[in-house]
Write a protein that holds these residues in place. Structure first.
Motif, mmCIF file in Angstrom:
data_model
loop_
_atom_site.group_PDB
_atom_site.id
_atom_site.type_symbol
_atom_site.label_atom_id
_atom_site.label_comp_id
_atom_site.label_asym_id
_atom_site.label_seq_id
_atom_site.Cartn_x
_atom_site.Cartn_y
_atom_site.Cartn_z
ATOM 1 N N ASN A 15 42.774 -22.470 -53.977
ATOM 2 C CA ASN A 15 44.053 -22.736 -53.317
ATOM 3 C C ASN A 15 43.832 -22.824 -51.808
ATOM 4 N N ILE A 16 44.373 -23.884 -51.226
ATOM 5 C CA ILE A 16 44.263 -24.097 -49.782
ATOM 6 C C ILE A 16 45.642 -24.433 -49.253
ATOM 7 N N ILE A 17 45.996 -23.813 -48.164
ATOM 8 C CA ILE A 17 47.242 -24.127 -47.469
ATOM 9 C C ILE A 17 46.875 -24.874 -46.197
ATOM 10 N N ILE A 18 47.499 -26.030 -46.010
ATOM 11 C CA ILE A 18 47.307 -26.812 -44.789
ATOM 12 C C ILE A 18 48.648 -26.842 -44.072
ATOM 13 N N ALA A 19 48.666 -26.245 -42.883
ATOM 14 C CA ALA A 19 49.901 -26.161 -42.089
ATOM 15 C C ALA A 19 49.722 -26.960 -40.806
ATOM 16 N N GLY A 20 50.837 -27.394 -40.254
ATOM 17 C CA GLY A 20 50.779 -28.125 -38.997
ATOM 18 C C GLY A 20 51.974 -27.801 -38.126
ATOM 19 N N ASN A 43 58.458 -20.789 -40.070
ATOM 20 C CA ASN A 43 57.813 -21.595 -41.094
ATOM 21 C C ASN A 43 56.525 -21.035 -41.672
ATOM 22 N N PHE A 44 55.866 -20.105 -40.978
ATOM 23 C CA PHE A 44 54.556 -19.662 -41.443
ATOM 24 C C PHE A 44 54.427 -18.170 -41.699
ATOM 25 N N ILE A 45 55.410 -17.375 -41.321
ATOM 26 C CA ILE A 45 55.293 -15.919 -41.503
ATOM 27 C C ILE A 45 55.160 -15.562 -42.982
ATOM 28 N N GLN A 46 55.792 -16.361 -43.863
ATOM 29 C CA GLN A 46 55.740 -16.065 -45.294
ATOM 30 C C GLN A 46 54.351 -16.302 -45.881
ATOM 31 N N LEU A 47 53.446 -16.897 -45.135
ATOM 32 C CA LEU A 47 52.095 -17.130 -45.627
ATOM 33 C C LEU A 47 51.213 -15.889 -45.518
ATOM 34 N N GLU A 48 51.692 -14.880 -44.826
ATOM 35 C CA GLU A 48 50.886 -13.699 -44.543
ATOM 36 C C GLU A 48 50.279 -13.074 -45.792
ATOM 37 N N ASP A 49 51.036 -12.966 -46.865
ATOM 38 C CA ASP A 49 50.538 -12.322 -48.085
ATOM 39 C C ASP A 49 49.880 -13.300 -49.049
ATOM 40 N N ASN A 50 49.870 -14.557 -48.718
ATOM 41 C CA ASN A 50 49.267 -15.558 -49.585
ATOM 42 C C ASN A 50 47.747 -15.477 -49.458
ATOM 43 N N THR A 51 47.045 -15.437 -50.585
ATOM 44 C CA THR A 51 45.591 -15.260 -50.556
ATOM 45 C C THR A 51 44.828 -16.580 -50.446
ATOM 46 N N ALA A 52 45.527 -17.699 -50.397
ATOM 47 C CA ALA A 52 44.867 -18.996 -50.258
ATOM 48 C C ALA A 52 44.148 -19.077 -48.909
ATOM 49 N N PHE A 53 43.156 -19.955 -48.828
ATOM 50 C CA PHE A 53 42.501 -20.250 -47.552
ATOM 51 C C PHE A 53 43.499 -21.043 -46.716
ATOM 52 N N LYS A 54 43.786 -20.586 -45.498
ATOM 53 C CA LYS A 54 44.861 -21.163 -44.695
ATOM 54 C C LYS A 54 44.311 -21.868 -43.448
ATOM 55 N N ILE A 55 44.686 -23.152 -43.336
ATOM 56 C CA ILE A 55 44.252 -23.996 -42.221
ATOM 57 C C ILE A 55 45.484 -24.385 -41.408
ATOM 58 N N ILE A 61 52.396 -36.119 -42.539
ATOM 59 C CA ILE A 61 52.623 -35.598 -41.194
ATOM 60 C C ILE A 61 53.230 -34.207 -41.337
ATOM 61 N N LEU A 62 52.523 -33.240 -40.804
ATOM 62 C CA LEU A 62 52.973 -31.850 -40.897
ATOM 63 C C LEU A 62 53.726 -31.488 -39.622
ATOM 64 N N GLU A 63 55.040 -31.512 -39.722
ATOM 65 C CA GLU A 63 55.901 -31.182 -38.591
ATOM 66 C C GLU A 63 56.494 -29.802 -38.822
ATOM 67 N N ASN A 64 55.740 -28.781 -38.404
ATOM 68 C CA ASN A 64 56.178 -27.388 -38.533
ATOM 69 C C ASN A 64 56.389 -27.026 -39.999
ATOM 70 N N LYS A 65 55.452 -27.444 -40.828
ATOM 71 C CA LYS A 65 55.535 -27.134 -42.253
ATOM 72 C C LYS A 65 54.127 -27.016 -42.814
ATOM 73 N N TYR A 66 54.051 -26.713 -44.097
ATOM 74 C CA TYR A 66 52.752 -26.591 -44.743
ATOM 75 C C TYR A 66 52.841 -27.113 -46.172
ATOM 76 N N GLU A 67 51.671 -27.388 -46.710
ATOM 77 C CA GLU A 67 51.539 -27.779 -48.112
ATOM 78 C C GLU A 67 50.430 -26.949 -48.732
ATOM 79 N N GLN A 68 50.601 -26.601 -49.988
ATOM 80 C CA GLN A 68 49.549 -25.900 -50.701
ATOM 81 C C GLN A 68 48.905 -26.896 -51.657
ATOM 82 N N ILE A 69 47.579 -26.976 -51.601
ATOM 83 C CA ILE A 69 46.836 -27.877 -52.473
ATOM 84 C C ILE A 69 45.776 -27.074 -53.219
ATOM 85 N N LYS A 70 45.198 -27.688 -54.213
ATOM 86 C CA LYS A 70 44.127 -27.059 -54.973
ATOM 87 C C LYS A 70 42.917 -27.978 -54.901
#
Length: 177
Positions: free
Chosen positions: A43-48, A71-83, A29-38
């Motif tokens: 690399n894929i980031i799944i946020a909720g 919770n998500f502003i730090q993802l801006e420079d991450n090159t992973a595919f972000k969902i 359960i993604l409650e205002n957070k994210y996980e990075q998976i491969k």
């Protein structure tokens, strides 16, 4: 498997039991957070983000934009595919402020009534008559937004020309054939 809340879970007044049951099946359960998976060396980031009705039932100080900034502003420079999993499609302008590649939503019930090839939806919660985001895929520059019509059934409010759906999305990397 990943999950975010919708308004009906909160309206049930049984949200704790619902979340506990979902967790028992191994769902994250993604409650205002994210996980990075491969997946296959990608690399894929799944946020909720929580449904805004969380403010009524669990978190009275909840503010969607503040939570997303925290919770998500730090993802801006991450090159992973972000969902982003975000229940309410009408809030797409808020989601677009972040660097997501794909946003998955529901909530609109497909506009409840459709006229195939003419009208995508007649009425949707929080969007009103002739909703802009009733169901399907919407393009916002490089961001894709997919809105599921969902599987809900309410005999008091029938779906007309709007069958329930489960959306399956195939994501292929830029090097995929």
């Amino acid at each position: 498997m990943y999950y975010v809340t919708g308004n009906h879970e909160f309206w049930s007044n049984d949200i704790t039991n619902i979340k506990d049951t979902i967790r028992k099946y191994g769902v994250n359960i993604l409650e205002n957070k994210y996980e990075q998976i491969k997946v296959k060396n990608s690399n894929i980031i799944i946020a909720g983000i929580d449904d805004p009705d969380v403010a009524i039932y669990e978190k009275p100080n909840f503010n969607l934009l503040r939570e997303m900034n925290n919770n998500f502003i730090q993802l801006e420079d991450n090159t992973a595919f972000k969902i982003l999993l975000a229940h309410r499609p009408e809030l797409i302008e808020e989601y677009k402020k972040f660097s997501f590649d794909l946003v998955l939503s529901g909530h609109s019930h497909g506009g409840q009534v459709r006229i195939p090839f003419i009208l995508n939806g007649l009425y949707a919660p929080n969007q009103g008559w002739f909703p802009k985001y009733a169901g399907g895929m919407y393009k916002h520059e490089s961001l894709r937004h997919i809105v599921s019509r969902g599987v809900s059934f309410n005999p008091r409010l029938p779906r007309i020309f709007n069958p329930p759906e489960v959306v399956i999305i195939n994501i292929k990397g830029s090097g995929a054939k």
